[in-house]
Design an enzyme around this catalytic site. Structure first.
Site, PDB file in Angstrom:
ATOM      1  N   HIS A 244       7.993 -14.293  18.728  1.00 26.55           N
ATOM      2  CA  HIS A 244       8.548 -15.627  18.963  1.00 26.55           C
ATOM      3  C   HIS A 244      10.036 -15.619  19.347  1.00 26.55           C
ATOM      4  O   HIS A 244      10.436 -16.068  20.424  1.00 26.55           O
ATOM      5  CB  HIS A 244       8.424 -16.476  17.692  1.00 26.55           C
ATOM      6  CG  HIS A 244       7.023 -16.757  17.260  1.00 26.55           C
ATOM      7  ND1 HIS A 244       6.190 -17.632  17.912  1.00 26.55           N
ATOM      8  CD2 HIS A 244       6.304 -16.283  16.204  1.00 26.55           C
ATOM      9  CE1 HIS A 244       5.028 -17.696  17.285  1.00 26.55           C
ATOM     10  NE2 HIS A 244       5.074 -16.884  16.247  1.00 26.55           N
TER      11      HIS A 244
HETATM   12  C1  BDR Z   1       8.846 -19.292  13.952  1.00 27.35           C
HETATM   13  O1  BDR Z   1       8.475 -19.129  12.584  1.00 27.35           O
HETATM   14  C2  BDR Z   1       9.008 -17.933  12.086  1.00 27.35           C
HETATM   15  O2  BDR Z   1       8.118 -17.316  11.192  1.00 27.35           O
HETATM   16  C3  BDR Z   1       9.326 -17.085  13.280  1.00 27.35           C
HETATM   17  O3  BDR Z   1      10.414 -16.227  12.986  1.00 27.35           O
HETATM   18  C4  BDR Z   1       9.709 -18.105  14.317  1.00 27.35           C
HETATM   19  O4  BDR Z   1      11.074 -18.469  14.221  1.00 27.35           O
HETATM   20  C5  BDR Z   1       7.588 -19.416  14.793  1.00 27.35           C
HETATM   21  O5  BDR Z   1       6.896 -20.568  14.432  1.00 27.35           O
END
Ligand code: BDR
Ligand code: CA
Length: 314
Positions: A244
């Protein structure tokens, strides 16, 4: 020649956050990382701060300060994600207890001071976590909004649904009031939602590049991301989980990897059914003025190659 862009990373490390800020630190010709600020999110803030310091020490980075911030969302109880990242937020590979400690300033104060000390329009905030610190900083210094160059954030969802509830993405769900505050601030925002990150999967083949590098950074992140991947593979049934947060760094380095459009984004703060959902007016039907650029697609292969090449410079 392209100017070296000054950035601050606000983050709740988990491994994908750490890949985001380490690959930025490794991109010394394009980016100058002024600080890492931490917030409660994936795990409590004591652990996200410890994970940030562990990642920096692993990579031998001593010059970038770390400041710890909010331990709770603005008005709600903290929701964490140990079910994804393990109890420490960094499960999957044991890194030594960091020698360095975070600076004594509260992260929202550090953000205000660092940004206001630079010329107007010269610092970009890179947000990888619930937006609590950013909302507090905007509330503390009313001039901050017009002094920032831009906010580039990973969060929300456009047409992709949610990943913590059916409607909401994790970062916005944890602190919807903070997200709403940021989208109302007038700061130019680039939002990278799940629609993009779900196009950038950590397949075994892509992860192998890290393992085969054989360096301390490559080996550690191979195992940390592999731990995440197991959860995501079970959840989505895909051949790998999404990487992500490093989309934010990739966008700063190579915006042409992404495509999107200017739209209005609202954040749901009232409904229990859709709390934290990002309501993206993709077809401009609301008559509300655009307040963000929402990216909807990414060249997943180009993105992961770019980020791993930068990460492995450390
Ligand atoms: C987001 O949630 C976190 O667990 C990840 O680091 C990212 O920022 C994705 O939904
Ligand atoms: Ca994050």
């Amino acid at each position: 020649m392209q100017r070296r862009r000054k950035v601050i990373f606000d983050t709740d490390p988990s491994p994908d956050d750490a890949v985001a800020f380490l690959s930025a630190i490794a991109s010394r010709e394009e980016l100058e990382v002024l600080a890492i600020t931490t917030v409660a999110g994936n795990v409590p803030v004591e652990l996200t701060t410890c994970n940030a310091l562990k990642a920096l020490e692993l990579a031998g980075v001593t010059e970038v300060p770390v400041y710890a911030g909010a331990s709770e969302p603005l008005v709600r109880r903290l929701v964490t994600a140990e079910h994804v990242h393990g109890r420490t937020g960094f499960d999957g590979y044991d890194l030594p207890t960091p020698k360095r400690q975070a600076g004594t300033k509260f992260a929202p104060d550090a953000i205000v001071e660092l940004v206001m000390a630079q010329p107007a329009g010269s610092v970009t905030l890179c947000c990888l976590a619930p937006l609590t610190n950013v909302a507090l900083a905007l509330a503390r210094e009313p001039k901050l909004a017009e002094h920032l160059e831009e906010i580039v954030l990973m969060g929300g969802s456009c047409f992709e649904g949610g990943n913590i509830t059916a409607a909401a993405e994790f970062n916005f769900f944890v602190d919807p009031e903070a997200a709403a505050r940021v989208f109302r601030s007038g700061v130019p925002i680039t939002m990278i939602p799940l629609d993009c990150t779900h196009q950038a999967l950590l397949t075994e083949e892509r992860l192998r590049v890290l393992r085969e590098a054989g360096t301390p950074v490559g080996t550690a992140f191979y195992h940390l991301l592999e731990f995440n991947k197991r959860f995501d593979r079970g959840k989505y049934g895909w051949e790998g989980g999404p990487l992500h947060d490093a989309t934010v760094t990739a966008f700063l380095l190579q915006p042409e990897l992404f495509a999107g459009r200017r739209v209005h984004v609202g954040i749901e703060c009232a409904s229990t059914l859709t709390l934290g959902a990002s309501v993206v007016d993709w077809w401009s039907v609301s008559g509300q003025q655009a307040n963000a650029t929402v990216l909807r697609s990414v060249d997943g292969e180009g993105y992961i190659q770019l980020i791993f090449e930068r990460l492995l410079r450390l």
